[in-house]
Design a protein around this motif. Structure first.
Motif, PDB file in Angstrom:
ATOM      1  N   ALA A   1      38.067  -4.837 -28.215  1.00 21.45           N
ATOM      2  CA  ALA A   1      36.652  -4.788 -27.848  1.00 21.45           C
ATOM      3  C   ALA A   1      36.431  -5.394 -26.464  1.00 21.45           C
ATOM      4  O   ALA A   1      35.673  -4.851 -25.642  1.00 21.45           O
ATOM      5  CB  ALA A   1      35.819  -5.532 -28.892  1.00 21.45           C
ATOM      6  N   GLN A   2      37.099  -6.512 -26.188  1.00 25.98           N
ATOM      7  CA  GLN A   2      36.984  -7.132 -24.874  1.00 25.98           C
ATOM      8  C   GLN A   2      37.539  -6.215 -23.787  1.00 25.98           C
ATOM      9  O   GLN A   2      36.954  -6.092 -22.706  1.00 25.98           O
ATOM     10  CB  GLN A   2      37.727  -8.467 -24.846  1.00 25.98           C
ATOM     11  N   THR A   3      38.652  -5.557 -24.079  1.00 26.65           N
ATOM     12  CA  THR A   3      39.243  -4.629 -23.112  1.00 26.65           C
ATOM     13  C   THR A   3      38.308  -3.460 -22.834  1.00 26.65           C
ATOM     14  O   THR A   3      38.191  -2.994 -21.693  1.00 26.65           O
ATOM     15  CB  THR A   3      40.590  -4.107 -23.636  1.00 26.65           C
ATOM     16  N   ALA A   4      37.628  -2.971 -23.871  1.00 24.91           N
ATOM     17  CA  ALA A   4      36.696  -1.859 -23.691  1.00 24.91           C
ATOM     18  C   ALA A   4      35.549  -2.260 -22.769  1.00 24.91           C
ATOM     19  O   ALA A   4      35.134  -1.481 -21.893  1.00 24.91           O
ATOM     20  CB  ALA A   4      36.152  -1.409 -25.050  1.00 24.91           C
ATOM     21  N   VAL A   5      35.035  -3.481 -22.932  1.00 23.27           N
ATOM     22  CA  VAL A   5      33.969  -3.968 -22.051  1.00 23.27           C
ATOM     23  C   VAL A   5      34.476  -4.045 -20.611  1.00 23.27           C
ATOM     24  O   VAL A   5      33.785  -3.650 -19.666  1.00 23.27           O
ATOM     25  CB  VAL A   5      33.468  -5.349 -22.532  1.00 23.27           C
ATOM     26  N   THR A   6      35.695  -4.553 -20.451  1.00 17.87           N
ATOM     27  CA  THR A   6      36.288  -4.647 -19.122  1.00 17.87           C
ATOM     28  C   THR A   6      36.419  -3.276 -18.472  1.00 17.87           C
ATOM     29  O   THR A   6      36.127  -3.099 -17.277  1.00 17.87           O
ATOM     30  CB  THR A   6      37.677  -5.320 -19.195  1.00 17.87           C
ATOM     31  N   GLU A  42      41.034   8.348  -5.985  1.00 20.18           N
ATOM     32  CA  GLU A  42      40.954   8.976  -7.301  1.00 20.18           C
ATOM     33  C   GLU A  42      42.304   8.922  -8.017  1.00 20.18           C
ATOM     34  O   GLU A  42      42.365   8.752  -9.239  1.00 20.18           O
ATOM     35  CB  GLU A  42      40.452  10.412  -7.160  1.00 20.18           C
ATOM     36  N   PHE A  43      43.382   9.082  -7.267  1.00 22.05           N
ATOM     37  CA  PHE A  43      44.725   8.979  -7.838  1.00 22.05           C
ATOM     38  C   PHE A  43      44.958   7.579  -8.392  1.00 22.05           C
ATOM     39  O   PHE A  43      45.561   7.398  -9.459  1.00 22.05           O
ATOM     40  CB  PHE A  43      45.743   9.294  -6.733  1.00 22.05           C
ATOM     41  N   LEU A  44      44.464   6.571  -7.685  1.00 21.43           N
ATOM     42  CA  LEU A  44      44.722   5.173  -8.031  1.00 21.43           C
ATOM     43  C   LEU A  44      44.055   4.728  -9.317  1.00 21.43           C
ATOM     44  O   LEU A  44      44.635   3.961 -10.091  1.00 21.43           O
ATOM     45  CB  LEU A  44      44.246   4.279  -6.871  1.00 21.43           C
ATOM     46  N   MET A  45      42.828   5.180  -9.574  1.00 20.19           N
ATOM     47  CA  MET A  45      42.015   4.548 -10.603  1.00 20.19           C
ATOM     48  C   MET A  45      42.616   4.647 -12.002  1.00 20.19           C
ATOM     49  O   MET A  45      42.520   3.698 -12.799  1.00 20.19           O
ATOM     50  CB  MET A  45      40.601   5.133 -10.606  1.00 20.19           C
ATOM     51  N   ALA A  46      43.274   5.749 -12.331  1.00 15.27           N
ATOM     52  CA  ALA A  46      43.907   5.838 -13.653  1.00 15.27           C
ATOM     53  C   ALA A  46      44.974   4.759 -13.794  1.00 15.27           C
ATOM     54  O   ALA A  46      45.139   4.160 -14.877  1.00 15.27           O
ATOM     55  CB  ALA A  46      44.518   7.221 -13.861  1.00 15.27           C
ATOM     56  N   GLY A  47      45.704   4.480 -12.719  1.00 17.78           N
ATOM     57  CA  GLY A  47      46.711   3.422 -12.749  1.00 17.78           C
ATOM     58  C   GLY A  47      46.092   2.049 -12.929  1.00 17.78           C
ATOM     59  O   GLY A  47      46.607   1.211 -13.678  1.00 17.78           O
ATOM     60  N   ILE A  48      44.970   1.795 -12.249  1.00 15.25           N
ATOM     61  CA  ILE A  48      44.291   0.503 -12.390  1.00 15.25           C
ATOM     62  C   ILE A  48      43.743   0.339 -13.804  1.00 15.25           C
ATOM     63  O   ILE A  48      43.850  -0.736 -14.408  1.00 15.25           O
ATOM     64  CB  ILE A  48      43.147   0.390 -11.364  1.00 15.25           C
ATOM     65  N   GLU A  51      59.350   8.337 -15.057  1.00 14.03           N
ATOM     66  CA  GLU A  51      58.931   9.553 -15.748  1.00 14.03           C
ATOM     67  C   GLU A  51      58.966   9.412 -17.266  1.00 14.03           C
ATOM     68  O   GLU A  51      58.231  10.118 -17.966  1.00 14.03           O
ATOM     69  CB  GLU A  51      59.818  10.710 -15.305  1.00 14.03           C
ATOM     70  N   TRP A  52      59.803   8.503 -17.780  1.00 11.86           N
ATOM     71  CA  TRP A  52      59.879   8.296 -19.225  1.00 11.86           C
ATOM     72  C   TRP A  52      59.221   6.989 -19.660  1.00 11.86           C
ATOM     73  O   TRP A  52      59.324   6.591 -20.820  1.00 11.86           O
ATOM     74  CB  TRP A  52      61.336   8.340 -19.684  1.00 11.86           C
ATOM     75  N   ASN A  53      58.531   6.378 -18.760  1.00 18.49           N
ATOM     76  CA  ASN A  53      57.818   5.135 -19.025  1.00 18.49           C
ATOM     77  C   ASN A  53      56.530   5.463 -19.808  1.00 18.49           C
ATOM     78  O   ASN A  53      55.733   6.291 -19.353  1.00 18.49           O
ATOM     79  CB  ASN A  53      57.484   4.485 -17.672  1.00 18.49           C
ATOM     80  N   PRO A  54      56.292   4.842 -20.962  1.00 21.04           N
ATOM     81  CA  PRO A  54      55.054   5.133 -21.703  1.00 21.04           C
ATOM     82  C   PRO A  54      53.798   4.817 -20.903  1.00 21.04           C
ATOM     83  O   PRO A  54      52.761   5.479 -21.070  1.00 21.04           O
ATOM     84  CB  PRO A  54      55.158   4.246 -22.949  1.00 21.04           C
ATOM     85  N   PHE A  55      53.887   3.831 -20.041  1.00 23.27           N
ATOM     86  CA  PHE A  55      52.763   3.489 -19.177  1.00 23.27           C
ATOM     87  C   PHE A  55      52.468   4.655 -18.224  1.00 23.27           C
ATOM     88  O   PHE A  55      51.316   5.076 -18.074  1.00 23.27           O
ATOM     89  CB  PHE A  55      53.102   2.208 -18.408  1.00 23.27           C
ATOM     90  N   SER A  56      53.513   5.192 -17.587  1.00 24.77           N
ATOM     91  CA  SER A  56      53.345   6.330 -16.679  1.00 24.77           C
ATOM     92  C   SER A  56      52.765   7.541 -17.397  1.00 24.77           C
ATOM     93  O   SER A  56      51.945   8.281 -16.843  1.00 24.77           O
ATOM     94  CB  SER A  56      54.691   6.725 -16.057  1.00 24.77           C
ATOM     95  N   THR A  57      53.202   7.732 -18.627  1.00 22.76           N
ATOM     96  CA  THR A  57      52.743   8.888 -19.386  1.00 22.76           C
ATOM     97  C   THR A  57      51.234   8.842 -19.599  1.00 22.76           C
ATOM     98  O   THR A  57      50.527   9.838 -19.433  1.00 22.76           O
ATOM     99  CB  THR A  57      53.455   8.948 -20.749  1.00 22.76           C
ATOM    100  N   THR A  58      50.729   7.659 -19.951  1.00 25.75           N
ATOM    101  CA  THR A  58      49.285   7.524 -20.160  1.00 25.75           C
ATOM    102  C   THR A  58      48.530   7.652 -18.854  1.00 25.75           C
ATOM    103  O   THR A  58      47.440   8.239 -18.805  1.00 25.75           O
ATOM    104  CB  THR A  58      48.975   6.181 -20.839  1.00 25.75           C
ATOM    105  N   LEU A 104      36.024  10.854 -21.540  1.00 22.58           N
ATOM    106  CA  LEU A 104      36.033   9.954 -22.697  1.00 22.58           C
ATOM    107  C   LEU A 104      37.384   9.996 -23.407  1.00 22.58           C
ATOM    108  O   LEU A 104      37.872   8.977 -23.908  1.00 22.58           O
ATOM    109  CB  LEU A 104      34.912  10.340 -23.666  1.00 22.58           C
ATOM    110  N   GLY A 105      38.004  11.182 -23.443  1.00 15.55           N
ATOM    111  CA  GLY A 105      39.335  11.295 -24.025  1.00 15.55           C
ATOM    112  C   GLY A 105      40.355  10.475 -23.255  1.00 15.55           C
ATOM    113  O   GLY A 105      41.242   9.847 -23.846  1.00 15.55           O
ATOM    114  N   ALA A 106      40.227  10.461 -21.922  1.00 15.44           N
ATOM    115  CA  ALA A 106      41.134   9.657 -21.090  1.00 15.44           C
ATOM    116  C   ALA A 106      40.975   8.173 -21.409  1.00 15.44           C
ATOM    117  O   ALA A 106      41.960   7.444 -21.562  1.00 15.44           O
ATOM    118  CB  ALA A 106      40.858   9.917 -19.614  1.00 15.44           C
ATOM    119  N   PHE A 107      39.731   7.723 -21.520  1.00 16.70           N
ATOM    120  CA  PHE A 107      39.499   6.309 -21.844  1.00 16.70           C
ATOM    121  C   PHE A 107      40.012   5.977 -23.251  1.00 16.70           C
ATOM    122  O   PHE A 107      40.502   4.874 -23.497  1.00 16.70           O
ATOM    123  CB  PHE A 107      38.020   5.964 -21.716  1.00 16.70           C
ATOM    124  N   ALA A 108      39.904   6.936 -24.168  1.00 19.61           N
ATOM    125  CA  ALA A 108      40.429   6.716 -25.519  1.00 19.61           C
ATOM    126  C   ALA A 108      41.941   6.529 -25.494  1.00 19.61           C
ATOM    127  O   ALA A 108      42.494   5.650 -26.179  1.00 19.61           O
ATOM    128  CB  ALA A 108      40.048   7.887 -26.432  1.00 19.61           C
TER     129      ALA A 108
END
Length: 283
Positions: free
Chosen positions: A131-136, A77-83, A222-229, A159-163
């Motif tokens: 749109a392609q990314t959303a399908v993926t 469960e921890f992993l999937m947000a990163g993937i 900790e200040w990486n925008p990727f990590s933040t999301t 849904l907010g997380a996916f947004a």
């Protein structure tokens, strides 16, 4: 006999914001039709994230500690947000390669002869990639559910997380657009689009608990925008493992707000740079 030569009117962008939106949607439709005719592009885009899910879950999952636990379910469960976040950001390379390919084939030259908004070519392309990314993401979420991933805070927050993930992916697609306009070949755009993504995604909290990183890399993560999301998505999914300690850095403590701010900042800056680059190239 006399000949009358009429000068052809110069292309103009008209219609203001409404015209720009219309032109962008036309270009997006054109790119979506092309993607539909080349389904292997979507297929290959799915294979890599699925491989990461399988490898990290079943090969490394029992050896990586998060929140003081070696539980494979907690790590899954921890992993999937990163993937998910890695998937939307790696689409940047495809966006850059697509725009570089259009430039290489002279398609951009044909577009610039039309009376359309200058930024519509890039906006349409990035919307099609979104749109392609959303399908993926939808397919990847289905695979995650099959291997046992679950959300625990209800559908609206999920849904907010996916947004948030899609917003980050869209913002990063403009970095890809700028790279695609800068290099000379699609191959260079692919390489240029990936080379900076690997340190961005791996010096982060995507696959490991950032609290366990060496001090220097921990501050970067900790200040990486990727990590933040990633952190924001985990909070909204309810995927923070028991005993997990949220880092003290401001983006980690206010992950949802920080994720929106980072994505909007990246979007505004790199869209402006990409459109300016396009206008110079098409001028």
């Amino acid at each position: 006999m006399s000949a009358i030569t009429d000068a052809a009117p110069a292309p103009r962008a008209g219609g203001g914001i409404a015209g720009s939106v219309r032109d962008s949607l036309v270009v997006a439709k054109r790119n979506l039709i092309r993607m539909k005719r080349i389904p292997e592009v979507v297929l290959f885009g799915l294979i890599q994230p699925i491989m990461f899910v399988v490898l990290f879950t079943y090969v490394f999952g029992g050896s990586i500690q998060v929140g003081g636990s070696l539980s494979q379910q907690s790590y899954r469960e921890f992993l999937m947000a990163g993937i998910f976040a890695q998937t939307v950001t790696f689409a940047t390379a495809g966006a850059g390669a697509g725009i570089a390919d259009d430039m290489h084939k002279g398609l951009i030259d044909r577009f610039r002869s039309l009376p359309m908004a200058r930024g519509a070519v890039l906006t349409g392309r990035t919307l099609a990639d979104l749109a392609q990314t959303a399908v993926t993401l939808v397919v990847l979420a289905g695979v995650a559910l099959l291997i046992g991933w679950r959300t625990h805070n209800g559908i609206p927050k999920a849904l907010g997380a996916f947004a948030l993930l899609l917003l980050l992916g869209y913002a990063f697609s403009w970095i890809g657009a700028l790279i695609g306009l800068t290099v000379r070949t699609p191959e260079a755009a692919t390489s240029g689009g990936l080379i900076w993504l690997f340190p961005l995604t791996f010096i982060s909290n995507a696959f490991v608990d950032s609290n366990n990183l060496p001090t220097f890399f921990r501050h970067i993560a900790e200040w990486n925008p990727f990590s933040t999301t990633v952190q924001a998505a985990r909070e909204l999914f309810g995927n923070l493992p028991p005993g997990f300690r949220t880092p003290d850095a401001w983006p980690m403590q206010h992950a949802v707000l920080a994720s929106v701010l980072w994505s909007v900042l990246i979007l505004v800056v790199f869209r402006s740079l990409a459109v300016r680059k396009y206008r110079r190239a098409a001028g």
